[in-house]
Design a protein around this motif. Structure first.
Motif, PDB file in Angstrom:
ATOM      1  N   CYS A  37       9.654  -4.012  17.107  1.00 10.44           N
ATOM      2  CA  CYS A  37       9.741  -3.560  15.716  1.00 10.44           C
ATOM      3  C   CYS A  37      10.774  -2.435  15.615  1.00 10.44           C
ATOM      4  CB  CYS A  37       8.397  -3.057  15.215  1.00 10.44           C
ATOM      5  SG  CYS A  37       7.370  -4.335  14.472  1.00 10.44           S
ATOM      6  N   MET A  39      11.868   0.663  13.137  1.00 11.92           N
ATOM      7  CA  MET A  39      11.319   1.464  12.049  1.00 11.92           C
ATOM      8  C   MET A  39      12.213   2.667  11.775  1.00 11.92           C
ATOM      9  SD  MET A  39       7.207   1.385  12.857  1.00 11.92           S
ATOM     10  CE  MET A  39       6.814   1.764  11.142  1.00 11.92           C
ATOM     11  N   GLN A  92      12.969 -10.452   3.508  1.00 12.22           N
ATOM     12  CA  GLN A  92      11.890 -10.086   2.594  1.00 12.22           C
ATOM     13  C   GLN A  92      11.885 -10.971   1.351  1.00 12.22           C
ATOM     14  OE1 GLN A  92      11.895  -5.932   1.498  1.00 12.22           O
ATOM     15  NE2 GLN A  92      10.307  -6.182  -0.044  1.00 12.22           N
ATOM     16  N   GLU A 169      11.819  -6.905   7.005  1.00 10.29           N
ATOM     17  CA  GLU A 169      10.682  -6.678   6.102  1.00 10.29           C
ATOM     18  C   GLU A 169      10.054  -8.001   5.644  1.00 10.29           C
ATOM     19  OE1 GLU A 169       9.409  -3.818   5.434  1.00 10.29           O
ATOM     20  OE2 GLU A 169      10.940  -2.291   5.694  1.00 10.29           O
ATOM     21  N   THR A 171       7.161  -9.152   5.481  1.00 10.06           N
ATOM     22  CA  THR A 171       5.881  -9.108   4.768  1.00 10.06           C
ATOM     23  C   THR A 171       5.923  -8.164   3.574  1.00 10.06           C
ATOM     24  OG1 THR A 171       5.032  -7.343   6.210  1.00 10.06           O
ATOM     25  CG2 THR A 171       4.626  -9.626   6.892  1.00 10.06           C
ATOM     26  N   GLY A 172       7.089  -7.672   3.230  1.00  7.58           N
ATOM     27  CA  GLY A 172       7.205  -6.648   2.194  1.00  7.58           C
ATOM     28  C   GLY A 172       6.758  -7.099   0.821  1.00  7.58           C
ATOM     29  N   THR A 179      -0.022 -11.472   4.594  1.00  7.27           N
ATOM     30  CA  THR A 179       0.670 -10.737   5.657  1.00  7.27           C
ATOM     31  C   THR A 179       0.080 -11.075   7.021  1.00  7.27           C
ATOM     32  OG1 THR A 179       1.382  -8.891   4.265  1.00  7.27           O
ATOM     33  CG2 THR A 179       1.078  -8.425   6.612  1.00  7.27           C
ATOM     34  N   LEU A 198      11.867  -7.198  14.445  1.00  2.00           N
ATOM     35  CA  LEU A 198      11.348  -7.155  13.087  1.00  2.00           C
ATOM     36  C   LEU A 198      11.460  -5.751  12.523  1.00  2.00           C
ATOM     37  CD1 LEU A 198       8.084  -8.910  11.917  1.00  2.00           C
ATOM     38  CD2 LEU A 198       8.496  -6.520  11.309  1.00  2.00           C
ATOM     39  N   THR A 200      10.367  -3.024   9.775  1.00  2.51           N
ATOM     40  CA  THR A 200       9.246  -2.766   8.878  1.00  2.51           C
ATOM     41  C   THR A 200       9.136  -1.279   8.576  1.00  2.51           C
ATOM     42  OG1 THR A 200       6.865  -3.085   8.531  1.00  2.51           O
ATOM     43  CG2 THR A 200       7.581  -2.544  10.769  1.00  2.51           C
ATOM     44  N   HIS A 201       8.570  -0.978   7.391  1.00  2.55           N
ATOM     45  CA  HIS A 201       8.204   0.400   7.058  1.00  2.55           C
ATOM     46  C   HIS A 201       6.726   0.647   7.332  1.00  2.55           C
ATOM     47  CE1 HIS A 201      11.913   0.244   4.533  1.00  2.55           C
ATOM     48  NE2 HIS A 201      11.950   1.515   4.841  1.00  2.55           N
ATOM     49  N   GLU A 202       5.998  -0.407   7.653  1.00  3.54           N
ATOM     50  CA  GLU A 202       4.546  -0.331   7.694  1.00  3.54           C
ATOM     51  C   GLU A 202       4.028  -0.143   9.126  1.00  3.54           C
ATOM     52  OE1 GLU A 202       2.727  -3.418   5.014  1.00  3.54           O
ATOM     53  OE2 GLU A 202       4.805  -4.136   5.024  1.00  3.54           O
ATOM     54  N   ILE A 205       2.067  -3.046  10.646  1.00  2.00           N
ATOM     55  CA  ILE A 205       2.840  -4.198  11.127  1.00  2.00           C
ATOM     56  C   ILE A 205       3.339  -3.939  12.548  1.00  2.00           C
ATOM     57  CG2 ILE A 205       4.922  -5.571  10.756  1.00  2.00           C
ATOM     58  CD1 ILE A 205       2.657  -6.141   8.780  1.00  2.00           C
TER      59      ILE A 205
END
Length: 240
Positions: A37, A39, A92, A169, A171-172, A179, A198, A200-202, A205
């Protein structure tokens, strides 16, 4: 040999006399079959990094080797060929063609390779079945939910057997349940040996991955094991 090798990579954007150093001396590698990931906050450099990994942009200096090939020395046609054969993209916003059905959307990478029609169709159907969409082959994007559209996008990414998937993203735009379904698909692909990177901001995830690269202000500030988390083992069920 790592499938991705980045060393001392710098990316500078110039506007007149002004220089913006989007990436500064980035070094890391990704092994075959890793799930990584990426980030970082907005403006951290992660999108620039992904564009370079996807051969959509080139570094100002430093090296990027993809499966042993020095990307910087490739022509525009060479980069296009690398994108088609080595990389699968998931976005996304899905990036599906609205006027054609799922099968035709998934066939596109093979069309660009010059694969004949019957082989394209067979491979596209198989890829859609792998992501649980055997019952939605001839539905257009407008006839599908967001989760189903993202499954089509994943099928398109894997139809040509690219060894690396770049997901930005993915799953954004999806709810929590969908998700989990999408991340289960990525986990399954990872278990099959596909390398996944991948963005992601999450933080939740990131727990699905093995490793996290954290960017800030154009710097790679951390390269660490992914945080532990509870992941779903629910089966992805085909859509009727």
């Amino acid at each position: 040999m790592p499938i991705i090798k980045i060393k001392d990579l710098v990316k500078i954007y110039k506007t007149g006399d002004i220089e913006l150093r989007a990436l500064n001396n980035i070094t890391f590698s990704v092994e075959h079959g890793e799930f990584v990931c990426v980030m970082g906050p907005s403006g951290s450099g992660k999108s620039t990094m992904m564009n370079i990994l996807g051969c959509l942009d080139v570094a100002t200096s430093g090296t990027y080797e993809l499966d042993g090939v020095d990307v910087k020395n490739q022509t525009r046609a060479g980069l296009a060929d690398i994108r088609n054969r080595e990389l699968g993209f998931v976005f996304q916003g899905f990036n599906l063609l609205p006027r054609v059905d799922a099968v035709e959307n998934v066939e596109l990478p093979l069309l660009y390779r010059g694969v004949k029609s019957s082989e394209r169709r067979k491979a596209a159907i198989k890829a859609l079945e792998r992501v649980g969409l055997g019952g939605r082959l001839h539905h257009r994007p407008s006839q599908m939910s967001g989760g189903q559209q993202q499954r089509v996008a994943i099928a398109r990414a894997i139809v040509g057997n690219a060894p690396v998937i770049l997901a930005d993203e993915p799953t954004g735009n999806l709810d929590t349940k969908t998700t989990v379904e999408i991340m289960n698909i990525f986990t399954d692909l990872h278990k099959q040996g596909i390398t996944i990177i991948l963005v992601t901001h999450e933080p939740d995830i990131a727990t699905w991955s093995q490793r996290v690269l954290r960017f800030r202000d154009g710097e790679l500030i951390a390269d660490e094991a992914a945080p532990s988390g509870v992941q779903s083992d629910n089966e992805i069920k085909p859509q009727d």
